[in-house]
Design a protein around this motif. Structure first.
Motif, short mmCIF file in Angstrom:
data_model
loop_
_atom_site.label_atom_id
_atom_site.label_comp_id
_atom_site.label_asym_id
_atom_site.label_seq_id
_atom_site.Cartn_x
_atom_site.Cartn_y
_atom_site.Cartn_z
N GLU B 397 0.85 -1.20 0.00
CA GLU B 397 0.00 0.00 0.00
C GLU B 397 0.88 1.24 0.00
OE1 GLU B 397 -2.60 -0.28 3.34
OE2 GLU B 397 -3.41 -2.19 2.68
N HIS B 398 0.47 2.24 -0.74
CA HIS B 398 1.15 3.53 -0.77
C HIS B 398 2.62 3.43 -1.13
CE1 HIS B 398 -2.60 4.50 1.07
NE2 HIS B 398 -2.29 3.88 2.19
N PRO B 399 2.93 3.01 -2.34
CA PRO B 399 4.35 2.99 -2.74
C PRO B 399 4.96 4.39 -2.62
CG PRO B 399 2.89 2.63 -4.62
CD PRO B 399 2.04 2.54 -3.41
N ASN B 400 6.15 4.45 -2.06
CA ASN B 400 6.70 5.75 -1.68
C ASN B 400 7.70 6.34 -2.67
OD1 ASN B 400 7.98 3.36 -0.29
ND2 ASN B 400 9.63 4.84 -0.11
N THR B 401 8.04 5.62 -3.73
CA THR B 401 8.90 6.23 -4.75
C THR B 401 8.21 6.05 -6.10
OG1 THR B 401 10.17 4.27 -5.40
CG2 THR B 401 10.97 5.48 -3.45
N PRO B 402 8.52 6.93 -7.07
CA PRO B 402 7.88 6.78 -8.39
C PRO B 402 8.13 5.40 -8.99
CG PRO B 402 9.12 8.85 -8.25
CD PRO B 402 9.42 8.09 -7.01
N LEU B 403 9.34 4.90 -8.80
CA LEU B 403 9.64 3.60 -9.36
C LEU B 403 8.79 2.51 -8.71
CD1 LEU B 403 11.32 1.99 -11.31
CD2 LEU B 403 13.17 1.90 -9.66
N LEU B 404 8.59 2.65 -7.41
CA LEU B 404 7.78 1.64 -6.71
C LEU B 404 6.34 1.63 -7.21
CD1 LEU B 404 8.91 1.67 -2.97
CD2 LEU B 404 8.93 -0.25 -4.54
N LEU B 423 -6.55 -1.13 -7.49
CA LEU B 423 -6.26 -0.16 -6.43
C LEU B 423 -5.02 0.68 -6.77
CD1 LEU B 423 -6.90 -2.35 -3.26
CD2 LEU B 423 -8.48 -0.75 -4.35
N HIS B 424 -3.99 -0.02 -7.27
CA HIS B 424 -2.76 0.71 -7.64
C HIS B 424 -3.03 1.67 -8.79
CE1 HIS B 424 -0.10 -1.29 -4.90
NE2 HIS B 424 -0.30 -2.48 -5.41
N PHE B 425 -3.85 1.23 -9.74
CA PHE B 425 -4.16 2.06 -10.90
C PHE B 425 -4.93 3.32 -10.46
CE2 PHE B 425 -6.69 3.30 -14.63
CZ PHE B 425 -5.67 3.40 -15.57
N TYR B 426 -5.85 3.10 -9.58
CA TYR B 426 -6.65 4.23 -9.07
C TYR B 426 -5.74 5.27 -8.40
CZ TYR B 426 -10.26 6.64 -6.37
OH TYR B 426 -11.07 7.58 -5.83
N ASP B 427 -4.83 4.78 -7.55
CA ASP B 427 -3.89 5.69 -6.88
C ASP B 427 -3.01 6.41 -7.89
OD1 ASP B 427 -4.80 5.03 -4.41
OD2 ASP B 427 -3.19 3.60 -3.95
N HIS B 432 -1.19 11.30 -10.45
CA HIS B 432 -0.59 11.94 -11.63
C HIS B 432 -1.67 12.29 -12.63
CE1 HIS B 432 3.11 10.35 -9.92
NE2 HIS B 432 2.60 9.14 -9.95
N PRO B 433 -2.52 13.25 -12.28
CA PRO B 433 -3.67 13.55 -13.16
C PRO B 433 -3.27 14.06 -14.54
CG PRO B 433 -3.49 15.17 -11.39
CD PRO B 433 -2.49 14.11 -11.08
N ASN B 434 -2.11 14.67 -14.62
CA ASN B 434 -1.73 15.26 -15.91
C ASN B 434 -0.72 14.43 -16.69
OD1 ASN B 434 -3.34 17.53 -15.32
ND2 ASN B 434 -1.70 18.27 -13.96
N ARG B 435 -0.38 13.31 -16.12
CA ARG B 435 0.65 12.49 -16.78
C ARG B 435 -0.02 11.49 -17.72
NH1 ARG B 435 4.62 8.83 -13.18
NH2 ARG B 435 5.29 10.83 -12.35
N PRO B 436 0.54 11.33 -18.95
CA PRO B 436 -0.04 10.29 -19.83
C PRO B 436 0.11 8.92 -19.18
CG PRO B 436 1.71 11.53 -20.97
CD PRO B 436 1.71 11.98 -19.54
N ILE B 437 -0.93 8.15 -19.25
CA ILE B 437 -0.90 6.82 -18.63
C ILE B 437 -0.27 5.83 -19.62
CG2 ILE B 437 -2.29 4.98 -17.54
CD1 ILE B 437 -2.51 7.66 -16.08
N PRO B 438 0.78 5.14 -19.21
CA PRO B 438 1.39 4.17 -20.14
C PRO B 438 0.37 3.17 -20.67
CG PRO B 438 2.77 4.45 -18.20
CD PRO B 438 1.51 5.19 -17.93
#
Lengths: 498, 516
Positions: B397-404, B423-427, B432-438
């Motif tokens: 829960e709550h990965p703390n780095t971008p890579l995580l 759940l991870h996708f939702y978070d 990152h509302p403005n980031r393109p989703i891979p």
């Protein structure tokens, strides 16, 4: 002919070189601090019959010299970074220094400069130590194991021998774990150890006779685990345990070993009978130990109630491992009737005010003190960095922490020498991973002194040795049954206990 | 002239053997030899020596351990081995007076040793024999040396005795060859299972695995990916895992399925139960930031099998991360006595003396990028490293780095864990509302949109048009092939060229994920 001469000359030179005492440098620069040496033998008190206290100087020096001054003489030693003392000369030094001290001055050549360090003393107590100790040699592993042995070491001369080696019966497909060696009254004609997995059973030597027993009965949780020989009767108290192991993802302690259930049993060696001692609901009883008169049994017990029926006990134990706290109990025993009575809590370690957990109690030969390990939780303190040695005064019922013995890392498995003047503990103070046997003087005033690491011929031995010294126990004589005799018996079927 | 020719034939045999040995060892199997030394150990000082002396053949093992180090440079280690073989050959020919014509017989033992070395394969991770790579060679070398010296001493002076001894020796040499050959063949798996003699010689995956491991160990992540790309066969699960770790540490984890994510469990030999925990778990855990577990498996493998440079280094570096400097110093002291890891040990010792050096190190940068800040947990992996990591990161829960964040999403997809992926996708989307989703995450999410039991509502989520269209065509093609009564396997094969790089193909058709 020529070759013979050269060889003889070389041998002579080598012999002379080995007997030579190095010269103390006269132009050394004085340092105001103690030298960094390993093992740390500065200001320790040693028995009057211990083997030479060899050490290495860890100052990055190319050469070292140590001058040992004692009443009536002095010797110098040093080869490379090591100070290895001649065994005969050491006897002379010890004899002259009883109830006095040996002054040690260390000189180290760093670059082109000799440095001298603040001298230190090694005090020689008038009390001797039991000549032998035994321990299990084991890698401080998690789950895997391979070669294990129970060894005995002569403390007076470095001589180490195997009592039993599991590889003598292990096969590629079926290994064998050995553990919990134990002796009656420091003697070896009544002793035991367990074997698990391959050729499993308990090896019991009873009055010099070897037998192999299966202590698991329909009524007991498991075969016998932690043992305690009764000092006079041919009885052994054991704990029975259902044990699990799990691993910390981040914690420095790395491993937890927990009992999900445990009880105490009494085994009658002559009758080959097992019966329960204490079997209380929601109590985890473990680590029995007798008083020297055999009229009381101390043990540890933790009150633990399982709440969650939807998961296995082991899973709940993992989730609530920090809640398991053991206190010290005693129960009276009548050796004539062999009946137990009067269960008492001796030290409420789990109480809110102390909030700790104790393990591995051992009563002093005079019955006045009980040593035990204490940590924040659980019973497997060898993996708990906060575990320290504490002592209960049985007359005042007061408990004190033995600061002189403890270190910031794990101390556990305390034991008394047969004369009660020496305390041995399994300590991880050196590196946090490998358990080493440390011995401390316990003087007549009841004061524990700074402990010393059991000396080895090669002072670098511990640095390169990747195994632990597990369950160090004193003995006053060596085990006379040979490893081969144990191995032969090990291959036989165990006799089931009744 | 005839005598000269005979002498030449003996040397020609030897030269042919040497050439073949060089081709088979450093040329074809350099990575294998490097891995052998990486999984062996030599520690200077009396303790290691005393430990070995307490075992059967201890002196031989000590010498073998010392020499195995030189496989660090495969050409150097091979040269030492070949010199020993050559010397043994020459001694055999001389001592037993084998005629030049028949001298090739004296190469048979060496040939067996060569094949034995190559035949070890995956056993190199599991063998409990210390110094196995040189043991037999050295034993035979010393026996031959002793025999040569003995025969030299006993050699009689008169011609008649000479002839008698010579004939006896010749006879003995053939008996020796026969006995030795029978023993080697008897103990050699090849005799019983000829098909198993394929590991080092022809199992490309075994070699790819070793190369990928080494590149990963040296943080040459691009080389890991290049090696993976060069694979012709179906990769092993471990290779897929190595590839994904390399993608993770090069910020390309969303290419996990596009680069192929279907592996197999290698079955080289019925007698070996291959486990990731022995093949690479310490490094895998380390690169996922699981320091305690990396340490644990380096330790377990050292205890159960053999201590090795690989494990010593891992234990040292993990101890440094955990600030267990005293135990790290212990391992580094040992490594300092080796031929090739001395410098490594000094460099890592500097990390303890100067924390800035440690913080600036590549290890620190890589490991901290995936170091989770979750509280300590008490658990276990049951020896299944990959399954543990998949579950751990799926559940994190709550990965703390971008890579995580990427790791968690990808691990959920990899393990086909619908729930945690959602759940991870939702978070991720909210963070990152403005980031393109891979595309990969959209491919996973689009399955969620249509799922009956999804923990999140994705009906309003705007998928990229390209993903939408591709998914529609995937669904239509799948439906059509089903209608035409193709078997699932046939459908998978037919759809692979077009959709093999999508998550959907993995999700629907890859069901042989065998974790080991």
């Amino acid at each position: 002919m020529k070759l013979k001469k050269i060889l003889s000359l070389t041998a002579l030179v080598a012999l002379l070189a080995s007997c030579t005492h190095p010269t103390v440098p006269t132009d050394a620069q004085a340092e105001s601090r103690l030298p960094r040496i390993f093992p740390d033998y500065t200001e320790v008190t040693i028995p009057c019959n211990i083997s030479p206290m060899n050490f290495s100087v860890q100052e990055g020096a190319s050469e070292v010299v140590a001058r040992l001054s004692f009443p009536g003489g002095e010797y110098t030693y040093g080869e490379g970074q090591k100070v290895q003392i001649d065994e005969q000369e050491w006897q002379e030094i010890l004899k002259a220094s009883i109830e006095k001290s040996i002054k040690v001055e260390v000189y180290a050549k760093i670059g082109d400069t000799w440095k001298s360090y603040k001298p230190f003393n090694i005090y020689v107590a008038p009390d001797s130590i039991d000549s032998y100790i035994s321990y299990r040699v084991i890698q401080p592993s998690y789950v895997a194991y391979e070669k294990l042995s129970i060894n005995q070491l002569n403390l007076t001369n470095f001589d180490e021998r195997e009592i039993y080696n599991n590889m003598s019966v292990s096969t590629e497909d079926m290994g064998q774990c050995i553990n919990c060696h134990s002796y009656k009254n420091y003697k070896t004609d009544n002793m035991l150890f367990h074997m698990r997995q391959g050729f499993g059973g308990t090896m019991i030597v009873s009055n010099g006779e070897l037998k192999k027993v299966d202590l698991k009965t329909a009524e007991t949780l498991s075969a016998g685990v932690y043992p305690a020989w009764h000092p006079t009767a041919n009885l052994i108290a054991f704990s029975t345990n259902k044990t699990g192991q799990s691993f910390h993802t981040k914690d420095a302690n790395k491993i937890e070993v927990q009992d999900t259930e445990s009880d105490l049993i009494l085994y009658d060696v002559e009758k080959n009978e097992v019966r329960n001692i204490v079997e209380l609901d929601d109590e985890l009883e473990v680590f029995p130990t007798w008083t020297p008169d055999g009229k009381k049994l101390y043990f540890c017990s933790a009150h633990f109630e399982y709440h969650n029926d939807s998961i296995e006990k082991s899973a709940e134990m993992i989730l609530r491992y920090k809640e398991v706290k053991y206190s010290l109990y005693s129960i009276d025993f009548d050796p004539k009737t062999k009946e137990f009575s009067n269960l008492q809590m001796v030290y409420d370690a789990a109480s809110d005010s102390i909030n700790a957990s104790v393990s591995l109690p051992r009563v002093s030969p005079d019955g006045k003190h009980v040593l035990f390990a204490q940590g924040e939780y659980g019973c497997f303190h060898v993996w708990h960095n906060d575990a320290d040695i504490y002592m209960l005064n049985t007359q005042t019922n007061k408990v004190k922490k033995l600061d002189a013995i403890n270190s910031p890392r794990s101390e556990s498995y305390p034991s008394w020498s047969s004369n009660g003047r020496w305390i041995m503990v399994a300590s991880r103070r050196d590196d946090g991973n490998y358990t080493r046997p440390y011995i401390a003087y316990f003087d007549r005033q009841g004061k524990a002194h700074k402990p010393f690491l059991i000396p080895q011929k090669d002072p670098n031995f511990y640095t390169f040795f990747l195994r632990s010294f597990n369950r160090p126990e004193f003995m006053i004589e060596p085990v006379s049954i040979t490893p081969q005799q144990f191995a032969t018996k090990a291959k036989e079927d165990a006799v089931p206990a009744q | 002239m005839k005598k000269n020719l005979k002498i030449q034939i003996k040397y020609i045999y030897l030269i042919l053997f040497i050439t073949a040995a060089y081709i088979l060892l450093p040329v074809m199997n350099g990575d294998y030899l490097y891995t052998i030394q990486d999984n062996s150990v030599f520690i200077g000082g009396s303790t290691f020596m005393k430990d070995l002396m307490g075992r059967e053949g201890g002196w031989l093992s000590w010498c073998s351990c010392y020499l195995t180090q030189f496989f660090y440079h495969p050409w150097l280690g091979s040269t030492i081995l070949i010199l020993l073989w050559s010397a043994t050959f020459l001694m055999l020919v001389r001592a037993f007076r084998i005629s030049s014509k028949w001298s090739f017989l004296a190469l048979l033992p060496q040939l067996f040793f060569l094949f034995e070395l190559l035949d070890y394969g995956y056993w190199l991770y599991y063998s409990k024999t210390i110094g196995w790579a040189f043991n037999h060679t050295l034993l035979f070398f010393f026996i031959t040396l002793a025999a040569t010296l003995l025969i030299g001493t006993l050699r009689p002076m008169n011609i008649f005795q000479k002839k008698v001894v010579a004939r006896t020796m010749e006879g003995m040499s053939f008996v020796l060859m026969f006995v030795l050959g029978t023993w080697l063949l008897g103990s050699w798996k090849f005799f019983h299972h000829p098909s198993e003699f394929t590991i080092t010689m022809s199992d490309a995956n075994f070699k790819h695995e070793m190369r990928m491991y080494r590149a990963l160990d040296e943080f040459r992540f691009d080389d890991v990916l290049n090696e993976y790309e060069s694979i012709q066969e179906t990769p092993t699960n471990l290779m897929v895992l190595y590839k994904n770790i390399a993608l993770m540490h090069t910020g390309q984890m969303d290419k996990m399925f596009a680069t192929g994510n279907c592996g197999i469990k290698p079955e080289p030999d019925d007698s070996i139960k291959l486990r990731t925990s022995q093949l690479g778990a310490p490094l895998i855990y380390y690169l996922f930031g699981h320091i305690n577990y990396a340490y644990r498996w380096a330790f377990e493998n050292s205890v159960q099998y053999r201590l090795s440079f690989r494990n010593l280094k891992m234990m040292a570096v993990c101890a440094i991360f955990n600030k267990d400097f005293d135990v790290a110093a212990k391992y580094l002291t040992m490594l300092k006595t080796s031929a090739y890891y001395r410098q490594w040990a000094f460099e890592h010792e500097a990390w303890m003396l100067n924390s800035t050096k440690f913080v600036q190190s590549k290890d620190y940068e890589i490991v901290t990028s995936v170091l989770n800040d979750q509280d300590n947990l008490l658990d276990g992996d049951d020896g299944l490293c990959q399954r543990y990591l998949l579950e751990f990161f799926s559940d994190l829960e709550h990965p703390n780095t971008p890579l995580l964040e990427d790791v968690c999403l990808c691990m959920s997809l990899w393990s086909k864990d619908y729930y945690t992926f959602a759940l991870h996708f939702y978070d991720y989307v909210n963070k990152h509302p403005n980031r393109p989703i891979p595309e990969l995450y959209q491919e996973g999410a689009i399955l969620q949109r249509d799922a009956e039991e999804s923990p999140i509502d994705l009906s309003g989520f705007m998928f990229d048009e390209i993903v939408n269209e591709k998914y529609k065509s995937f669904a239509i093609d799948y439906f059509n092939l089903q209608q035409r009564k193709f078997s699932p396997n046939e459908i998978a094969q037919q759809m692979k060229p077009r959709y093999g790089n999508t998550y959907w193909w993995y999700y629907y058709f890859y069901n042989d994920f065998e974790i080991y």
